[in-house]
Each structure stands twice: as structure tokens, then as C-alpha cells.
Design a protein around this motif. Structure first.
Motif: not given
Length: 487
Positions: A151-156, A302-304, A346-351, A389-391
Motif C-alpha cells: 500500500t502507499q503507507e506500507g511501501l513508503t 491498490g497502490f501496487a 523490484n519496487s522494494l529496492g534502493i539504488a 513526494p513520499q520520501l
């Protein structure tokens, strides 16, 4: 999941943080392989088995020019020598993203354009700091944290913690992460110009590459001759307006009306999308996938799906998948998401570089308020721009400020290219950027998407003429409309 997955906006030149296969599956090819860390001549492997003579080079810059204790980093480029008797200024290619790799992009379907431009000048594929062979940011091991519900909250929340941890790790390793911003990136371009021994340069860029080009013009405009830019992203457009994406989806819904069978099945595409998002927000679905090399699962809200749609709308080749996927999900056929399981992971990764660049470019307070207001009712909410802008604010002190985001008046000759079915940098947003150019020719390709350079065969010829200094006027080209399929 890996911490080196590509960034969500780099999909426009080499992939995205999520869904790289969706956005550029047809254009990704391996970057040039021979002797990657050695300067000198080599055979550059191009598109569809073509190759050409090229020269790899390196130069050094401070990682953060504002810090006298900053280490030096080595930046890489590939030079394709001009075939002209009297070459013009070197043409420097600026990849999109942030996070796209120039050498990779020019080994794909833009390879023929690069070869044609050599008739005018040397063409330089410059791997920006933090990308390709110019990447001194150490790779981090895969996270062992359990994945959040997407979700937006969880992924953020997950991404904020991951970026803070990664930033601290890189800082301890001696990496000046605060140096990864578009101003320093622009200064690298001028250092490259000096390294090449050129009085002036030309710029050729797409998407984030245009955002970077605007900063080069602002900081070093007297050293730039002319620019060819596609899929424009302005100084204060790192975050796109949700209302512009809603307008684009209404445009797509209008295209569906051309097929009576599809219109009967989907009377209202935005309404269908909202319904599916709401259902997943209420009851997230479980999707088997591979995490850290082992079987696992993700829970998708739904955010996914909004993230996935944000990737699909970039180009017609993937846009045509959108209605059928949502229609199947509305019917409970969740198995249609199985081929995309790895993309959700892959949406969980940080580059590193992409997140730092986006957060430094930031967003003005007035635009942020507008975006947040529009997102409350928009079909994709804030998903298109994730992780901004989530981060915002997760790493204090890196925002470049309002002077960076301020518009400018540009007198350089400019060729501005856009596709009418670009769902990543919508035409209304591009129009705002184009207004800053006084001496421009606009090329509009009907039914092309974000990757507009290679979408229509006539674009190449217009670019060659432009960089030769020949007159090019406003031009409208046309492609057939996309064919949508529900099965």
C-alpha cells in the motif's frame, strides 16, 4: 529482492524502479562489454547485431564540489567519432531516469540515430554519476526485512527506513551521497566539455535528461550551442500533476470507444481502474514471488496496481495491456499479475543515485500543495511519482531549493520532441517547459509515447538536419493509433 533494482523513472531510458520489463522490454540490450575499465578504442555493440568503432574515456571530478574533503570519482563516457570533414560541437547524450545509462540506451534502438548524428559531430554517450561505469556507490546486500503490504503507507514507511539505512551505510563507506544531485550532474557535463577540449557542446536528452539539460543551460549556458530534447521534464516537474494523468486516462478512454466491443466491455476505463484499486485496498491480494532467491509472497494493495499502471502508460506498446489487465482483475482473475511478480518485488529496492537526484530536485511548496490536493481524487493518486513526494525530508538538507526549480528564458536553438500518448510526461506538462524556449521547433508525433526518439522514422532525419544547423520548423508526424486487446 535486490538493493540495486532500477529506479521507477529510469524506465524511460533503461527501465524503472518497478516494472522495467513492461516499459522497455523491447529496447533493453546488454551494455558494451569489452575491457570496461580501460580507456581507448573498442568495438561498440549496437542494435540488432550492428557494431561500430568507438573510444571509451574517463575523467575525474569531486563527488561533492561543496565539500573540500570529498573524494574524487571517475566518470565514464564513450565517444563515437564524427564522419564529417568539419565536425560541429560534440553532441552529448543525456539519459533519462534518473538512473538510466547512456551507453545502454545508445546500444538499443537509438543506435541508428547516434550513427546518423555522427555525420554532424562526435556523439558522446556519457554515463552520469551513479550510473553505468560512472557508479562509485557500493552495492548493498539484499535486505532481509520482511516486505511490507504494498500500500502507499506500507511501501513508503519501508522505503524511508531502507533509504535512511542505505544512506548511513554509504556515508560510512566514504560516499558523499549529498553530491548526487542535478546541479553537480550539470557541472559534470561542463567538466566533460573541458576534458574533450571543446569550446561548446550540443545536448541530446530525454525525460530526466531534459531536466538535467535545463540545469546545464542555467549553469553553463554560454558553453552550449543547441539542444534536442524529448519528453520534457521541467525544473519543478519531478512530481507530475495527478490531474494531468487523469486527463491522459480520459484520452485513452476515448480511444477505447473506437472499438464497440471494447466499449461494451469497458464503458468507463477510469471508473474500472478506481473500482479495482478500491477492492485491493479493502482486501489486498497475495502474489507468490521470489524474495532473496527463495520462494516468498507479496501482498498487493491498490497502490501496487497504481504503480503498475504508471509504468504501463509510458508507451503505446504497454498501454494496450492496461484495459485487459484491469478487466481481468475486476472479474477476479488475479493470476494475470503472476508474470509481473518480480516487478512488484523490484519496487522494494534502493539504488542510491535515482533517489538522491529526485529528492534533491524536490518540489516547490506551491506545487506540492497542488499535487497533494489533486491526488486525493486522481485515478493513480501519487503512484506515478513514487518515491517522491513520499520520501521528502527523509534525508535532511539535500533539497536544492527554489532557485534551482525557478524557470528560465532560453535563447538556444532547440528541437523539442513529444508523443501524444506519453503518460509519463503528459503534453500539458511539456507545454509549460516548451514555453521557456524562444527559438524552438516542436515535433509532435501523434500516437507515440515517452520513447519518442525511435517511434517514427522521420524523427532521425529532423534531428540530423537540426544538428547540422539547417532550418527545421514545427512538424507534426503521425503513427497509427494503438490496438487494444482484452484477451
Amino acid at each position: 529482492m535486490t538493493q540495486t533494482s532500477l529506479h521507477r523513472r529510469a524506465l524511460l531510458a533503461a527501465a524503472g524502479l518497478a516494472f522495467p520489463a513492461l516499459a522497455l522490454a523491447q529496447t533493453i540490450v546488454p551494455p558494451p562489454a569489452p575491457a570496461p575499465n580501460q580507456a581507448g578504442p573498442f568495438r561498440f555493440k549496437g542494435w540488432r547485431g550492428q557494431d561500430t568503432e568507438a573510444e571509451r574515456g574517463f575523467f575525474e571530478v569531486p563527488e561533492d564540489r561543496r565539500d573540500p574533503k570529498s573524494r574524487k570519482i571517475r566518470l565514464s563516457y564513450v565517444r563515437f567519432a564524427s564522419t564529417a570533414a568539419e565536425p560541429g560541437p560534440p553532441i552529448i547524450y543525456l539519459a533519462g531516469g534518473p538512473g538510466g545509462t547512456a551507453t545502454r540506451a545508445l546500444s538499443g534502438p537509438r543506435f541508428p540515430i547516434m550513427m546518423a548524428l555522427r555525420e554532424s559531430a562526435d556523439v558522446i554517450a556519457f554515463d552520469q554519476r551513479g550510473t553505468g561505469l560512472s557508479n562509485p556507490i557500493p552495492e548493498r546486500p539484499a535486505s532481509t526485512r520482511p516486505p511490507p503490504v504494498l500500500t502507499q503507507e506500507g511501501l513508503t514507511a519501508y522505503q524511508r527506513e531502507e533509504l535512511q539505512s542505505a544512506w548511513a551505510d554509504w556515508t560510512r563507506a566514504g560516499v558523499a551521497m549529498s553530491g548526487y544531485n542535478t546541479e553537480q550532474n550539470a557541472d559534470d557535463i561542463d567538466d566533460l566539455r573541458r576534458h574533450l577540449g571543446a569550446e561548446k557542446i550540443d545536448l541530446w536528452g530525454i525525460s530526466y535528461g531534459t531536466h538535467l539539460a535545463l540545469s546545464v543551460l542555467k549553469r553553463h549556458g554560454d558553453r552550449v550551442s543547441r539542444v534536442a530534447l524529448a519528453s520534457l521534464e521541467g525544473q519543478d516537474q519531478t512530481v507530475k500533476r495527478p490531474a494531468a494523468i487523469d486527463a491522459f486516462l480520459r484520452q485513452v478512454d476515448g480511444l477505447l470507444a473506437a472499438d464497440p466491443a471494447i466499449r461494451r466491455a469497458i464503458p468507463d476505463l477510469p471508473a474500472l481502474m478506481r473500482r479495482v484499486h478500491s477492492r485491493l485496498d479493502a482486501t489486498p491480494l497475495t502474489l507468490p514471488t521470489t524474495l532473496n532467491g527463495a520462494p516468498g509472497e507479496l501482498k498487493l494493495g491498490g497502490f501496487a496496481l497504481q504503480l503498475m499502471a504508471g509504468a504501463l502508460i509510458a508507451n503505446p506498446q504497454t498501454l494496450v495491456m492496461l484495459p485487459g489487465l484491469y478487466l481481468a482483475l475486476d472479474a477476479g482473475m488475479t493470476e494475470v499479475l503472476t508474470p509481473f511478480a518480480g516487478e512488484f518485488a523490484n519496487s522494494l529496492g534502493i539504488a542510491g543515485m535515482p533517489e538522491a537526484m529526485d529528492l534533491a530536485s524536490g518540489i516547490s511548496p506551491a506545487r506540492l500543495a497542488l499535487v497533494q490536493r489533486e491526488a486525493k481524487t486522481a485515478v493513480l493518486g501519487l503512484a506515478l511519482n513514487f518515491p517522491v513526494p513520499q520520501l521528502l525530508g527523509v534525508i535532511p538538507g539535500i533539497d536544492l531549493g527554489e532557485a534551482f526549480r525557478a524557470p528560465l528564458v532560453i535563447d538556444h536553438p532547440a528541437l523539442l520532441i513529444a508523443g501524444t500518448l506519453d503518460g509519463r510526461t503528459p503534453m500539458s506538462e511539456q507545454d509549460e517547459v516548451a514555453a521557456q524556449f524562444r527559438r524552438k521547433a516542436r515535433v509532435t508525433v501523434e500516437n507515440a509515447g515517452h520513447n519518442v526518439f525511435e517511434a517514427h522514422p522521420d524523427v532521425q532525419g529532423l534531428m540530423v538536419r537540426f544538428f547540422r544547423g539547417e532550418p527545421v520548423g514545427d512538424t507534426r508526424l503521425s503513427l497509427p493509433p494503438p490496438t487494444f486487446k482484452l484477451g
